[in-house]
Enzyme design. Structure first.
Site, PDB file in Angstrom:
ATOM      1  N   LYS A   1       0.804  -1.231   0.000  1.00  0.00           N
ATOM      2  CA  LYS A   1       0.000   0.000   0.000  1.00  0.00           C
ATOM      3  C   LYS A   1       0.832   1.274   0.000  1.00  0.00           C
ATOM      4  O   LYS A   1       0.484   2.275   0.606  1.00  0.00           O
ATOM      5  CB  LYS A   1      -1.004   0.013   1.176  1.00  0.00           C
ATOM      6  CG  LYS A   1      -1.787  -1.245   1.371  1.00  0.00           C
ATOM      7  CD  LYS A   1      -2.247  -1.910   0.102  1.00  0.00           C
ATOM      8  CE  LYS A   1      -3.282  -1.153  -0.676  1.00  0.00           C
ATOM      9  NZ  LYS A   1      -3.540  -1.858  -1.977  1.00  0.00           N
TER      10      LYS A   1
ATOM     11  N   GLY B   1       2.151   2.371  -3.121  1.00  0.00           N
ATOM     12  CA  GLY B   1       2.266   2.806  -4.506  1.00  0.00           C
ATOM     13  C   GLY B   1       2.850   1.749  -5.432  1.00  0.00           C
ATOM     14  O   GLY B   1       3.342   2.074  -6.513  1.00  0.00           O
ATOM     15  N   THR B   2       2.748   0.485  -5.032  1.00  0.00           N
ATOM     16  CA  THR B   2       3.272  -0.612  -5.851  1.00  0.00           C
ATOM     17  C   THR B   2       2.624  -0.618  -7.239  1.00  0.00           C
ATOM     18  O   THR B   2       3.309  -0.755  -8.259  1.00  0.00           O
ATOM     19  CB  THR B   2       2.953  -1.966  -5.168  1.00  0.00           C
ATOM     20  OG1 THR B   2       3.304  -1.901  -3.795  1.00  0.00           O
ATOM     21  CG2 THR B   2       3.657  -3.100  -5.852  1.00  0.00           C
TER      22      THR B   2
ATOM     23  N   HIS C   1       7.625  -7.999  -1.928  1.00  0.00           N
ATOM     24  CA  HIS C   1       7.408  -7.303  -0.652  1.00  0.00           C
ATOM     25  C   HIS C   1       8.491  -7.705   0.355  1.00  0.00           C
ATOM     26  O   HIS C   1       8.380  -7.398   1.543  1.00  0.00           O
ATOM     27  CB  HIS C   1       6.038  -7.662  -0.068  1.00  0.00           C
ATOM     28  CG  HIS C   1       4.884  -6.924  -0.709  1.00  0.00           C
ATOM     29  ND1 HIS C   1       4.933  -5.596  -1.031  1.00  0.00           N
ATOM     30  CD2 HIS C   1       3.638  -7.349  -1.054  1.00  0.00           C
ATOM     31  CE1 HIS C   1       3.770  -5.224  -1.557  1.00  0.00           C
ATOM     32  NE2 HIS C   1       2.977  -6.260  -1.591  1.00  0.00           N
TER      33      HIS C   1
ATOM     34  N   ARG D   1       6.235   4.959   1.766  1.00  0.00           N
ATOM     35  CA  ARG D   1       5.222   5.987   1.970  1.00  0.00           C
ATOM     36  C   ARG D   1       5.198   6.351   3.438  1.00  0.00           C
ATOM     37  O   ARG D   1       5.579   5.540   4.294  1.00  0.00           O
ATOM     38  CB  ARG D   1       3.881   5.362   1.556  1.00  0.00           C
ATOM     39  CG  ARG D   1       2.727   6.285   1.536  1.00  0.00           C
ATOM     40  CD  ARG D   1       1.497   5.562   1.035  1.00  0.00           C
ATOM     41  NE  ARG D   1       0.442   6.505   0.766  1.00  0.00           N
ATOM     42  CZ  ARG D   1      -0.769   6.191   0.366  1.00  0.00           C
ATOM     43  NH1 ARG D   1      -1.089   4.922   0.148  1.00  0.00           N
ATOM     44  NH2 ARG D   1      -1.677   7.126   0.153  1.00  0.00           N
TER      45      ARG D   1
ATOM     46  N   TYR E   1       6.538   7.880  -2.083  1.00  0.00           N
ATOM     47  CA  TYR E   1       5.239   8.095  -2.731  1.00  0.00           C
ATOM     48  C   TYR E   1       4.879   9.581  -2.756  1.00  0.00           C
ATOM     49  O   TYR E   1       4.415  10.101  -3.777  1.00  0.00           O
ATOM     50  CB  TYR E   1       4.191   7.281  -1.968  1.00  0.00           C
ATOM     51  CG  TYR E   1       2.783   7.377  -2.492  1.00  0.00           C
ATOM     52  CD1 TYR E   1       2.377   6.607  -3.580  1.00  0.00           C
ATOM     53  CD2 TYR E   1       1.849   8.207  -1.886  1.00  0.00           C
ATOM     54  CE1 TYR E   1       1.070   6.671  -4.047  1.00  0.00           C
ATOM     55  CE2 TYR E   1       0.546   8.278  -2.339  1.00  0.00           C
ATOM     56  CZ  TYR E   1       0.158   7.504  -3.417  1.00  0.00           C
ATOM     57  OH  TYR E   1      -1.141   7.578  -3.879  1.00  0.00           O
TER      58      TYR E   1
ATOM     59  N   ARG F   1      -7.692   3.731  -4.777  1.00  0.00           N
ATOM     60  CA  ARG F   1      -8.635   4.335  -3.819  1.00  0.00           C
ATOM     61  C   ARG F   1      -8.505   5.852  -3.963  1.00  0.00           C
ATOM     62  O   ARG F   1      -8.881   6.399  -4.986  1.00  0.00           O
ATOM     63  CB  ARG F   1      -8.327   3.824  -2.398  1.00  0.00           C
ATOM     64  CG  ARG F   1      -9.466   4.022  -1.410  1.00  0.00           C
ATOM     65  CD  ARG F   1      -9.083   3.469  -0.040  1.00  0.00           C
ATOM     66  NE  ARG F   1      -7.969   4.160   0.559  1.00  0.00           N
ATOM     67  CZ  ARG F   1      -8.054   5.234   1.369  1.00  0.00           C
ATOM     68  NH1 ARG F   1      -9.240   5.695   1.694  1.00  0.00           N
ATOM     69  NH2 ARG F   1      -6.977   5.805   1.882  1.00  0.00           N
ATOM     70  N   LYS F   2      -7.946   6.538  -2.971  1.00  0.00           N
ATOM     71  CA  LYS F   2      -7.869   7.996  -3.070  1.00  0.00           C
ATOM     72  C   LYS F   2      -6.591   8.479  -3.766  1.00  0.00           C
ATOM     73  O   LYS F   2      -6.603   9.426  -4.530  1.00  0.00           O
ATOM     74  CB  LYS F   2      -7.914   8.614  -1.672  1.00  0.00           C
ATOM     75  CG  LYS F   2      -9.270   8.527  -0.998  1.00  0.00           C
ATOM     76  CD  LYS F   2      -9.240   9.364   0.269  1.00  0.00           C
ATOM     77  CE  LYS F   2     -10.601   9.440   0.916  1.00  0.00           C
ATOM     78  NZ  LYS F   2     -10.572  10.231   2.173  1.00  0.00           N
ATOM     79  N   GLY F   3      -5.483   7.857  -3.383  1.00  0.00           N
ATOM     80  CA  GLY F   3      -4.211   8.270  -3.980  1.00  0.00           C
ATOM     81  C   GLY F   3      -3.799   9.677  -3.570  1.00  0.00           C
ATOM     82  O   GLY F   3      -3.340  10.469  -4.395  1.00  0.00           O
TER      83      GLY F   3
HETATM   84  P1  A3P Z   1      -4.798   4.938  -0.903  1.00  0.00           P
HETATM   85  O1  A3P Z   1      -5.415   3.726  -0.332  1.00  0.00           O
HETATM   86  O2  A3P Z   1      -4.204   5.844   0.115  1.00  0.00           O
HETATM   87  O3  A3P Z   1      -5.687   5.672  -1.837  1.00  0.00           O
HETATM   88  P2  A3P Z   1      -0.326  -0.390  -3.604  1.00  0.00           P
HETATM   89  O4  A3P Z   1      -0.359  -0.235  -5.080  1.00  0.00           O
HETATM   90  O5  A3P Z   1       1.058  -0.566  -3.056  1.00  0.00           O
HETATM   91  O6  A3P Z   1      -1.273  -1.427  -3.170  1.00  0.00           O
HETATM   92  O7  A3P Z   1      -0.764   1.009  -2.984  1.00  0.00           O
HETATM   93  C1  A3P Z   1      -2.109   1.413  -3.085  1.00  0.00           C
HETATM   94  C2  A3P Z   1      -2.171   2.897  -2.842  1.00  0.00           C
HETATM   95  O8  A3P Z   1      -1.669   3.584  -3.997  1.00  0.00           O
HETATM   96  C3  A3P Z   1      -3.609   3.351  -2.675  1.00  0.00           C
HETATM   97  O9  A3P Z   1      -3.556   4.469  -1.809  1.00  0.00           O
HETATM   98  C4  A3P Z   1      -3.992   3.730  -4.088  1.00  0.00           C
HETATM   99  O10 A3P Z   1      -5.093   4.588  -4.169  1.00  0.00           O
HETATM  100  C5  A3P Z   1      -2.708   4.379  -4.552  1.00  0.00           C
HETATM  101  N1  A3P Z   1      -2.570   4.347  -6.016  1.00  0.00           N
HETATM  102  C6  A3P Z   1      -2.896   3.355  -6.857  1.00  0.00           C
HETATM  103  N2  A3P Z   1      -2.626   3.703  -8.115  1.00  0.00           N
HETATM  104  C7  A3P Z   1      -2.110   4.942  -8.073  1.00  0.00           C
HETATM  105  C8  A3P Z   1      -1.640   5.846  -9.082  1.00  0.00           C
HETATM  106  N3  A3P Z   1      -1.681   5.535 -10.362  1.00  0.00           N
HETATM  107  N4  A3P Z   1      -1.179   7.042  -8.667  1.00  0.00           N
HETATM  108  C9  A3P Z   1      -1.136   7.376  -7.359  1.00  0.00           C
HETATM  109  N5  A3P Z   1      -1.579   6.563  -6.365  1.00  0.00           N
HETATM  110  C10 A3P Z   1      -2.054   5.363  -6.723  1.00  0.00           C
END
Ligand code: A3P
Length: 341
Positions: A86, A88-89, A150, A173, A237, A305-307
């Site tokens: 979570k 920004g993977t 991970h 992050r 991130y 989600r929100k990003g």
């Molecule tokens: P939030 O839950 O805070 O919105 P991961 O990819 O490691 O699972 O991380 C997920 C997080 O990255 C989520 O954060 C998601 O919304 C955000 N995310 C996914 N795609 C993204 C993108 N293209 N740009 C920025 N943030 C992104």
């Protein structure tokens, strides 16, 4: 799906184009059952963690970690994307894939992999594949391979971590936002239905969140990036969100495929950033529908989600924030790394 012949093209090939929808679990390596059963364990059936090499891992993935350590064979040119969950993977997978594969897959291509596939279908998660006995699939991927892990840096096979011919890109992050994102993800993926955010928070303060401790995960790659900046790129991130175009340029330079003057003039770094933005990605059918994962299928939409930065304020009291900030600050002291809220 028939295997594509991409051998004449430069850049990584989407994992799913090589392997299709075949996610059959071949044989979760039973040989490690004895090791796994002796590891300390915490949690509930839907969030069952085991402590392996000082890291709290999902029970069903522990065999995969052991198997990667014992069996993974790196190839020159491999690129490993590493992250705590979570952080920004999904975004990093998309940016790295689009950047590395831009010769083989021009962004103008209506059939571009990132327009028809979720980023997790382009870049495989190593431990999950090894947990499912599917490691041979990595052998079938043409080079250059882009892989994801991970694993903490300390857990990586030395043949990979110390390999001058492999590059590692790590993204982390701010820990409070990471925890909030983790909690939403667990909920939306249907797990841990009875636990509250404060349960996860308490675990995280003790270093017992999934893949925790958070500080160990971050510090390992931070130190590795300081020791070998040409082999380990450390991204944050928040900095990527603040200036995604600079982030993509840095990524391209680090990966040995810097943008040419002509590409700059054509606006390619901007175009990659736009294609991989959360708004573009979440609007694609490939990300609105379908799911990915080996043992648990995660709906693609749950990855977007929100990003944003700072969503923790909606879930933590100032007291909780002070507490975890103090713990993280203490653990990072002397490293030169800090997180500001
Ligand atoms: P939030 O839950 O805070 O919105 P991961 O990819 O490691 O699972 O991380 C997920 C997080 O990255 C989520 O954060 C998601 O919304 C955000 N995310 C996914 N795609 C993204 C993108 N293209 N740009 C920025 N943030 C992104």
């Amino acid at each position: 799906m028939a295997a594509l012949d991409k051998s004449c093209l430069v850049g990584p090939v989407p994992f799913k184009d090589v392997h299709g929808d075949d996610d059959h679990v071949i044989s979760p390596p039973d040989e490690y059952a004895d090791i796994v059963s002796t590891l300390p364990s915490i949690g509930s059936p839907d969030l069952h963690l085991r402590l392996y090499q000082d890291v709290w891992l999902f029970n069903e993935l522990v065999p995969g970690f052991i198997s990667v350590q014992r069996r993974f064979t790196p190839r020159p040119g491999d690129v490993l994307l590493a992250s705590p969950p979570k952080c920004g993977t999904t975004w990093l997978k998309a940016l790295a894939f689009a950047t590395m594969a831009r010769a083989a897959y021009p962004l103008s291509d209506a059939d571009h992999p990132l327009l028809r596939l979720n980023p997790h279908e382009c870049v495989p998660f190593m431990e999950a594949l090894f947990s499912a006995g599917q490691e041979a699939k990595l052998d079938a991927l043409p080079s250059p391979r882009v892989l994801h892990t991970h694993m903490h840096h300390s857990m990586l096979p030395r043949s990979l971590a110390d390999n001058p011919d492999c590059k590692i890109v790590f993204v982390c992050r701010e820990p409070k936002d990471m925890l909030v994102s983790t909690w939403h993800f667990i909920k939306s993926a249907g797990g841990s239905s009875n636990s509250s955010f404060s349960d996860l928070f308490e675990l995280a303060c003790e270093g017992k969140n999934p893949y925790g401790p958070i500080w160990g995960h971050i510090l390992g790659y931070w130190r590795a990036s300081k020791a070998a900046p040409e082999r380990v790129l450390f991204l944050r991130y928040e900095e990527m969100l603040a200036d995604p175009v600079s982030a993509v340029r840095e990524l391209a330079r680090f990966l040995g495929v810097p943008f040419s003057a002509a590409e700059e003039a054509a606006g390619l770094p901007m175009d990659i950033t736009a294609m991989c933005s959360i708004d573009t990605m979440r609007g694609l059918d490939a990300n609105k529908k379908g799911s990915s994962g080996t043992f648990v299928k995660f709906p693609h939409e749950t990855f977007f989600r929100k990003g944003v930065v700072g969503d923790w304020v909606n879930h933590m009291s100032p007291e909780m924030a002070r507490r975890i900030d103090a713990i993280v600050e203490d653990k990072l002291r002397g490293s030169g790394l800090t997180f500001s809220s």
